[in-house]
Design an enzyme around this catalytic site. Structure first.
Site, PDB file in Angstrom:
ATOM      1  N   SER A 249       0.853  -1.192   0.000  1.00 14.54           N
ATOM      2  CA  SER A 249       0.000   0.000   0.000  1.00 14.54           C
ATOM      3  C   SER A 249       0.884   1.236   0.000  1.00 14.54           C
ATOM      4  O   SER A 249       2.113   1.143   0.020  1.00 14.54           O
ATOM      5  CB  SER A 249      -0.897   0.000   1.241  1.00 14.54           C
ATOM      6  OG  SER A 249      -0.102   0.136   2.415  1.00 14.54           O
ATOM      7  N   LYS A 250       0.253   2.391   0.009  1.00 17.36           N
ATOM      8  CA  LYS A 250       1.025   3.641  -0.066  1.00 17.36           C
ATOM      9  C   LYS A 250       1.980   3.806   1.110  1.00 17.36           C
ATOM     10  O   LYS A 250       3.063   4.360   0.964  1.00 17.36           O
ATOM     11  CB  LYS A 250       0.075   4.839  -0.135  1.00 17.36           C
ATOM     12  CG  LYS A 250      -0.552   5.015  -1.503  1.00 17.36           C
ATOM     13  CD  LYS A 250      -1.337   6.306  -1.591  1.00 17.36           C
ATOM     14  CE  LYS A 250      -1.885   6.507  -3.005  1.00 17.36           C
ATOM     15  NZ  LYS A 250      -2.653   7.740  -3.126  1.00 17.36           N
TER      16      LYS A 250
END
Length: 476
Positions: A240-241
């Site tokens: 994920s980010k």
């Protein structure tokens, strides 16, 4: 047979590290085999596909150096071809018109779920006579998937994979609005473009048997498949980010060299012995599908940072300077008023891990600073600092060749001996005077790059500042 691979992203977002690694593996396999690499934009999802995403994908491919031999092709520009093949399948009885409404399909799925069955199309219209329906009644086109037997393929990473045809329903290949669907378009594209090897993410494994059955129905050659495992965060969860799953171009913005990012990505699932750093030529020479791991890989930003620092130290400074220029421009630093960027790279690359950092800490080479770094000033500006600077200045003014780093170093080091103090009590006030900072390259190199006139003027300014503030605690 000429090897031909492709990278076929959907432009519904930016190019992320997972997609970039897939592109890299496809590119390397083509280059290793003296084949061709095709870029194809799979934009059949008109609602989610955007021009900015297309532009970002192409920009990312160019920045990383993954040049393509053909393309970019766009699926939305090939609808006539897809519809031609669909019409041929209808004529041969290999596809059929499905008039099932959304309401009927919802009822079928609900009933299947109640019975604990896998939701799938029940073949209601498969053998129905289309003449029962009025010409203006909406319909989609479904592919007649075999109802018995098995479909399998030898995955180049995972080994043999097999599916029961009975588990696969009849795939929609053209929607009621007339647009062909992704799984069908992919087959026609790979056939028309002569793709021999399809290297893609493991999330496509379940699409593969459907696509193979379409290839066989068309009498088209079935390409070789290789499905790459996903990339996880360093904590084992989906990337994920917060792990770094950002746009490839964000890595440029954050100061990474494209060579470093490519080197890092190739090692996320592929290896050649214990080697960590590869030139592009070595990657091409050593790359093989057999070298790709079946296991998921963990993204580690610290490792990427280390790889980047290695490249900053070892790439030709001219090459690093090319990328650094973008960051200087981005931070609005006018490099025409200071040293050549290649000289700056040589001076700073041992202490900087990213190009963004290099630009940030090099501003004083090109423009005047407005204050002294507070902590460093508090620590190093003392009662005898003005005298140390005056003596250093006198010696520096006598240096005839400002490019002679040894002479510049001797000019202030001799002051420490004369004053019988530690070198830091002379060198650090001098560093603050010339740069405004507590950290810089060695002072001889720093003064050479700052330049004679600018260095002397800054030292004189600092002496005046120290004398004016002699009675008070020095501040920035």
């Amino acid at each position: 047979m000429e090897i031909k691979t492709r990278f076929a992203p959907s432009p519904t977002g930016y190019l992320h590290v997972g997609g970039a690694r897939t592109a890299l593996y496809s590119w390397l396999y083509a280059r290793h085999n003296n084949g061709k690499f095709v870029l194809r934009i799979e934009d059949t999802d008109r609602e989610r596909s955007t021009q900015p995403a297309i532009d970002a994908i192409i920009e990312s491919m160019k920045w990383t150096g993954l040049n393509w031999d053909e393309g970019p092709y766009y699926q939305t520009k090939r609808f006539d071809r897809y519809n031609q093949v669909i019409d041929e399948l209808l004529e041969k009885g290999l596809a059929y018109k499905c008039y099932c409404t959304k309401e009927r399909m919802d009822e079928v799925r609900e009933e299947q779920q109640r019975q604990g069955l896998k939701p799938r199309y029940d073949g209601h219209c498969r053998d129905e006579d289309p003449s029962k329906h009025s010409p203006d009644e909406p319909y989609c086109i479904r592919f007649k998937n075999p109802t018995s037997g098995k479909v399998g393929f030898e995955d180049q990473i995972r080994g043999y994979i097999e599916f029961d045809n009975a588990e696969l329903d009849d795939l929609v290949i053209r929607r009621t609005d007339g647009t062909p669907t992704y799984n069908f378009c992919v087959v026609i594209d790979d056939w028309d473009m002569g793709i021999t090897h399809v290297i893609r993410g493991e999330d496509h494994i379940n699409n593969t048997p459907r696509q193979i059955n379409i290839y066989k129905a068309l009498g088209a050659p079935v390409p070789v498949f290789a499905h790459v495992s996903m990339i996880l965060g360093d904590d084992g969860t989906k990337l994920s980010k917060r792990h770094g799953a950002v746009s490839v171009m964000q890595y440029r913005d954050d100061g990474y060299l494209p060579e470093a990012l490519i080197n890092y990505l190739v090692r996320l699932g592929w290896g050649h012995g214990n080697q960590e750093i590869f030139t592009m030529e070595e990657m091409i020479e050593y790359f093989s599908l057999e070298g790709i791991s079946k296991s998921a890989s963990a993204f580690n930003t610290e490792k990427l940072l280390w790889v980047n620092s290695q490249y900053m130290k070892t790439l030709p400074p001219e090459r690093v300077a090319e990328e650094l220029q973008w960051h200087m421009d981005n931070q609005k630093i006018d490099v025409s008023n200071g040293p050549a960027l290649t000289d700056l790279v040589i001076a700073q690359r041992e202490r900087c891990k990213t190009l963004k950092e290099m630009a940030e800490v090099s501003r004083y080479f090109y423009e005047e600073y407005s204050e002294y770094e507070p902590k460093a000033a508090k620590k190093w500006f003392k009662a005898n600092s003005a005298e140390a600077l005056e003596r250093s200045l006198a010696n520096l003014k006598n240096v005839t060749d400002w490019n002679d780093i040894e002479s510049l170093e001797t000019a202030f080091k001799s002051v420490a001996e004369d004053m019988q103090v530690g070198l830091g009590k002379v060198g650090m006030p001098l560093r603050l005077a010339v740069t405004g900072c507590g950290v810089s390259p060695e002072m001889g190199i720093t003064m050479k790059l700052v330049g004679r006139e600018r260095s002397i003027a800054r030292i004189e300014k600092t002496i005046a500042y120290l004398k004016a503030n002699a009675s008070a605690e020095p501040t920035a």
